[in-house]
Design a protein around this motif. Structure first.
Motif, PDB file in Angstrom:
ATOM      1  N   ASP A 108     -40.866 -13.019 -62.871  1.00  0.00           N
ATOM      2  CA  ASP A 108     -41.358 -12.708 -64.214  1.00  0.00           C
ATOM      3  C   ASP A 108     -42.518 -13.415 -64.583  1.00  0.00           C
ATOM      4  O   ASP A 108     -43.124 -14.389 -63.967  1.00  0.00           O
ATOM      5  CB  ASP A 108     -40.242 -13.571 -65.131  1.00  0.00           C
ATOM      6  CG  ASP A 108     -40.300 -12.334 -66.755  1.00  0.00           C
ATOM      7  OD1 ASP A 108     -41.157 -11.474 -66.575  1.00  0.00           O
ATOM      8  OD2 ASP A 108     -39.519 -12.947 -67.484  1.00  0.00           O
ATOM      9  N   LEU A 109     -43.451 -12.543 -65.437  1.00  0.00           N
ATOM     10  CA  LEU A 109     -44.699 -13.150 -65.920  1.00  0.00           C
ATOM     11  C   LEU A 109     -44.555 -13.178 -67.344  1.00  0.00           C
ATOM     12  O   LEU A 109     -44.188 -12.403 -67.995  1.00  0.00           O
ATOM     13  CB  LEU A 109     -45.735 -12.129 -65.579  1.00  0.00           C
ATOM     14  CG  LEU A 109     -46.102 -11.960 -63.751  1.00  0.00           C
ATOM     15  CD1 LEU A 109     -47.101 -10.986 -63.733  1.00  0.00           C
ATOM     16  CD2 LEU A 109     -46.742 -13.139 -63.593  1.00  0.00           C
ATOM     17  N   ALA A 110     -45.308 -14.086 -68.252  1.00  0.00           N
ATOM     18  CA  ALA A 110     -45.326 -14.218 -69.575  1.00  0.00           C
ATOM     19  C   ALA A 110     -46.688 -14.714 -70.003  1.00  0.00           C
ATOM     20  O   ALA A 110     -47.226 -15.746 -69.235  1.00  0.00           O
ATOM     21  CB  ALA A 110     -44.241 -14.970 -70.195  1.00  0.00           C
ATOM     22  N   PRO A 111     -47.358 -14.287 -71.016  1.00  0.00           N
ATOM     23  CA  PRO A 111     -48.491 -14.905 -71.619  1.00  0.00           C
ATOM     24  C   PRO A 111     -48.428 -16.319 -71.753  1.00  0.00           C
ATOM     25  O   PRO A 111     -47.491 -16.703 -72.358  1.00  0.00           O
ATOM     26  CB  PRO A 111     -48.816 -14.329 -73.046  1.00  0.00           C
ATOM     27  CG  PRO A 111     -48.095 -12.867 -72.748  1.00  0.00           C
ATOM     28  CD  PRO A 111     -46.828 -13.348 -72.032  1.00  0.00           C
ATOM     29  N   ALA A 112     -49.504 -17.166 -71.470  1.00  0.00           N
ATOM     30  CA  ALA A 112     -49.542 -18.518 -71.815  1.00  0.00           C
ATOM     31  C   ALA A 112     -50.233 -19.055 -73.109  1.00  0.00           C
ATOM     32  O   ALA A 112     -50.023 -19.986 -73.431  1.00  0.00           O
ATOM     33  CB  ALA A 112     -49.787 -19.434 -70.586  1.00  0.00           C
ATOM     34  N   ASP A 113     -51.405 -18.136 -73.342  1.00  0.00           N
ATOM     35  CA  ASP A 113     -52.074 -18.413 -74.450  1.00  0.00           C
ATOM     36  C   ASP A 113     -52.826 -17.333 -74.870  1.00  0.00           C
ATOM     37  O   ASP A 113     -52.597 -16.011 -74.390  1.00  0.00           O
ATOM     38  CB  ASP A 113     -53.223 -19.606 -74.082  1.00  0.00           C
ATOM     39  CG  ASP A 113     -54.080 -18.857 -72.812  1.00  0.00           C
ATOM     40  OD1 ASP A 113     -54.330 -17.694 -72.407  1.00  0.00           O
ATOM     41  OD2 ASP A 113     -54.300 -20.146 -72.083  1.00  0.00           O
ATOM     42  N   ASP A 114     -53.692 -17.076 -75.831  1.00  0.00           N
ATOM     43  CA  ASP A 114     -54.389 -16.021 -76.358  1.00  0.00           C
ATOM     44  C   ASP A 114     -55.627 -15.671 -75.555  1.00  0.00           C
ATOM     45  O   ASP A 114     -56.414 -14.664 -75.627  1.00  0.00           O
ATOM     46  CB  ASP A 114     -55.011 -15.974 -77.812  1.00  0.00           C
ATOM     47  CG  ASP A 114     -53.629 -16.142 -78.535  1.00  0.00           C
ATOM     48  OD1 ASP A 114     -52.548 -15.727 -78.244  1.00  0.00           O
ATOM     49  OD2 ASP A 114     -53.559 -16.988 -79.648  1.00  0.00           O
ATOM     50  N   ALA A 115     -55.899 -16.249 -74.372  1.00  0.00           N
ATOM     51  CA  ALA A 115     -57.227 -16.271 -73.687  1.00  0.00           C
ATOM     52  C   ALA A 115     -56.901 -15.585 -72.300  1.00  0.00           C
ATOM     53  O   ALA A 115     -57.946 -15.155 -71.402  1.00  0.00           O
ATOM     54  CB  ALA A 115     -57.836 -17.631 -73.202  1.00  0.00           C
ATOM     55  N   GLY A 116     -55.642 -15.112 -72.039  1.00  0.00           N
ATOM     56  CA  GLY A 116     -55.525 -14.386 -70.712  1.00  0.00           C
ATOM     57  C   GLY A 116     -54.718 -14.999 -69.790  1.00  0.00           C
ATOM     58  O   GLY A 116     -54.310 -14.549 -68.620  1.00  0.00           O
ATOM     59  N   SER A 117     -54.345 -16.466 -69.961  1.00  0.00           N
ATOM     60  CA  SER A 117     -53.616 -17.178 -68.721  1.00  0.00           C
ATOM     61  C   SER A 117     -52.293 -16.532 -68.930  1.00  0.00           C
ATOM     62  O   SER A 117     -51.685 -16.053 -70.009  1.00  0.00           O
ATOM     63  CB  SER A 117     -53.846 -18.657 -69.212  1.00  0.00           C
ATOM     64  OG  SER A 117     -55.037 -19.263 -69.128  1.00  0.00           O
ATOM     65  N   PHE A 118     -51.493 -16.876 -67.979  1.00  0.00           N
ATOM     66  CA  PHE A 118     -50.028 -16.652 -67.925  1.00  0.00           C
ATOM     67  C   PHE A 118     -49.242 -17.681 -67.209  1.00  0.00           C
ATOM     68  O   PHE A 118     -49.705 -18.205 -66.491  1.00  0.00           O
ATOM     69  CB  PHE A 118     -49.846 -15.154 -67.251  1.00  0.00           C
ATOM     70  CG  PHE A 118     -50.340 -15.080 -66.010  1.00  0.00           C
ATOM     71  CD1 PHE A 118     -49.449 -15.046 -64.718  1.00  0.00           C
ATOM     72  CD2 PHE A 118     -51.719 -14.815 -65.636  1.00  0.00           C
ATOM     73  CE1 PHE A 118     -49.841 -15.113 -63.393  1.00  0.00           C
ATOM     74  CE2 PHE A 118     -52.125 -14.488 -64.441  1.00  0.00           C
ATOM     75  CZ  PHE A 118     -51.187 -14.746 -63.401  1.00  0.00           C
ATOM     76  N   TRP A 119     -47.705 -17.268 -67.551  1.00  0.00           N
ATOM     77  CA  TRP A 119     -47.083 -18.325 -66.671  1.00  0.00           C
ATOM     78  C   TRP A 119     -46.209 -17.243 -65.672  1.00  0.00           C
ATOM     79  O   TRP A 119     -46.032 -16.001 -65.930  1.00  0.00           O
ATOM     80  CB  TRP A 119     -45.733 -18.753 -67.460  1.00  0.00           C
ATOM     81  CG  TRP A 119     -46.122 -20.049 -68.627  1.00  0.00           C
ATOM     82  CD1 TRP A 119     -46.378 -19.674 -70.170  1.00  0.00           C
ATOM     83  CD2 TRP A 119     -46.459 -21.283 -68.287  1.00  0.00           C
ATOM     84  NE1 TRP A 119     -46.880 -20.811 -70.596  1.00  0.00           N
ATOM     85  CE2 TRP A 119     -46.999 -21.821 -69.715  1.00  0.00           C
ATOM     86  CE3 TRP A 119     -46.231 -21.972 -67.136  1.00  0.00           C
ATOM     87  CZ2 TRP A 119     -47.025 -23.083 -69.676  1.00  0.00           C
ATOM     88  CZ3 TRP A 119     -46.476 -23.397 -67.344  1.00  0.00           C
ATOM     89  CH2 TRP A 119     -46.881 -23.860 -68.528  1.00  0.00           C
ATOM     90  N   ALA A 120     -45.780 -17.795 -64.673  1.00  0.00           N
ATOM     91  CA  ALA A 120     -45.080 -17.111 -63.602  1.00  0.00           C
ATOM     92  C   ALA A 120     -44.050 -17.761 -63.059  1.00  0.00           C
ATOM     93  O   ALA A 120     -44.086 -19.202 -62.976  1.00  0.00           O
ATOM     94  CB  ALA A 120     -45.908 -16.759 -62.361  1.00  0.00           C
ATOM     95  N   VAL A 121     -42.689 -17.386 -63.024  1.00  0.00           N
ATOM     96  CA  VAL A 121     -41.467 -18.060 -62.413  1.00  0.00           C
ATOM     97  C   VAL A 121     -40.931 -17.378 -61.238  1.00  0.00           C
ATOM     98  O   VAL A 121     -40.783 -15.995 -61.240  1.00  0.00           O
ATOM     99  CB  VAL A 121     -40.404 -18.180 -63.633  1.00  0.00           C
ATOM    100  CG1 VAL A 121     -40.837 -18.931 -64.840  1.00  0.00           C
ATOM    101  CG2 VAL A 121     -40.142 -16.657 -64.153  1.00  0.00           C
ATOM    102  N   GLY A 122     -40.324 -17.991 -60.591  1.00  0.00           N
ATOM    103  CA  GLY A 122     -39.976 -17.680 -59.314  1.00  0.00           C
ATOM    104  C   GLY A 122     -39.247 -18.797 -58.475  1.00  0.00           C
ATOM    105  O   GLY A 122     -38.384 -19.865 -59.049  1.00  0.00           O
ATOM    106  N   HIS A 123     -39.207 -18.722 -57.184  1.00  0.00           N
ATOM    107  CA  HIS A 123     -38.730 -19.795 -55.965  1.00  0.00           C
ATOM    108  C   HIS A 123     -39.387 -19.632 -54.917  1.00  0.00           C
ATOM    109  O   HIS A 123     -40.123 -18.932 -54.536  1.00  0.00           O
ATOM    110  CB  HIS A 123     -37.333 -19.515 -55.836  1.00  0.00           C
ATOM    111  CG  HIS A 123     -36.995 -18.262 -55.141  1.00  0.00           C
ATOM    112  ND1 HIS A 123     -36.635 -16.949 -55.262  1.00  0.00           N
ATOM    113  CD2 HIS A 123     -37.133 -18.157 -53.334  1.00  0.00           C
ATOM    114  CE1 HIS A 123     -36.542 -16.224 -54.187  1.00  0.00           C
ATOM    115  NE2 HIS A 123     -36.757 -17.001 -53.177  1.00  0.00           N
TER     116      HIS A 123
END
Length: 276
Positions: A235-250
């Motif tokens: 999964d991917l999700a925005p981390a801020d309004d500047a274009g960074s993102f979070w990624a979760v996995g293993h």
């Protein structure tokens, strides 16, 4: 699971053979009656919520608002794999008319009243479309991969401009696509499990800027495996309004003397910001 805000969170699952839909109002979880049969043909039933409405997929398309469900029946062997909603009257869903061999992808649009089947997505035959990401009414991405005995897998990405689909797969290759997310500027981030030959084990992200794809390496864990694909993001999700993102996995750690391997959860945040 899907969340509109800290006091508006939804989760779906099963207890034995009974389905459960629960809602968090910021203080406590409550059970919400749901409709349709238990859907256990896939590990996850897609959910997405916006203010005032919840969307649920599976072997039918369901919407929930003001305490009432509306069910949209699907043709036989059609199964919805992912939903992305922009508003209570603007949502998109993707899935397949199975079997994959001989079937074809399907994509639907919700206008606040009903779901309408869009034209067929132009992807390679045998592609199972499992991910959709809507940035606006004229920018929607659908992605999946073909794994019909081919090695490595063959990913596909298509873009809807509000009037028609266009295949934008380009140089994207050798990836089991598990997550896609708009970059906020018309482009797309894609990740999953890299299967590049010769085998690569690292965490990989691809970015599409509207014209071309760029491959970027993620961060590796100090104890991570290095001999075969051992990093997967779901999964991917925005981390801020500047274009960074979070990624979760293993990721996995190397085999021990007994030949066993451990799997560890993994969370990464892009840095510096992709916008820079």
């Amino acid at each position: 699971m899907t969340a509109v805000a800290a006091d508006d969170v939804w989760a779906y699952g099963t207890v034995r053979r009974d389905q459960r839909l629960v809602h968090f109002d910021g203080t406590r979880w409550t059970t919400v009656p749901t409709v349709g049969p238990v859907d256990d043909s896939f590990p996850e039933v897609p959910l997405d919520a916006v203010p005032g409405r919840l969307f649920k997929g599976g072997d039918a398309l369901y919407t929930y608002a003001d305490g009432a469900w509306q069910t949209f029946a699907l043709p036989e062997q059609v199964h919805i794999r992912d939903i992305d909603a922009l508003a209570a009257d603007d949502a998109y869903a993707t899935g397949m008319r199975y079997p994959v061999d001989g079937g074809h992808p399907v994509t639907y649009h919700w206008d606040g009243t009903t779901w309408t089947l869009l034209e067929e997505v132009p992807v390679r035959a045998g592609t199972d479309t499992a991910k959709i990401a809507a940035e606006s009414t004229d920018s929607v991405y659908v992605a999946g991969w073909a794994d019909d005995g081919a090695r490595p897998p063959i990913p596909s990405v298509a873009h809807w401009n509000g009037a028609e689909w266009r295949d934008v797969t380009g140089d994207l290759s050798a990836l089991y696509v598990h997550a896609i997310a708009p970059d906020g500027r018309g482009g797309l981030w894609v990740t999953g499990s890299d299967q590049t030959e010769p085998t690569s084990s690292g965490p990989v992200f691809w970015h599409y800027d509207g014209t071309a794809w760029t491959e970027q390496d993620g961060a590796t864990a100090p104890d991570g495996e290095t001999r075969w694909p051992s990093y997967t993001f779901y999964d991917l999700a925005p981390a801020d309004d500047a274009g960074s993102f979070w990624a979760v996995g293993h990721y996995t750690t190397p085999l021990d003397p007994r030949g066993d391997q451990d799997v560890h959860g993994l969370i990464e945040r892009s840095t510096p910001s992709p916008a820079s």
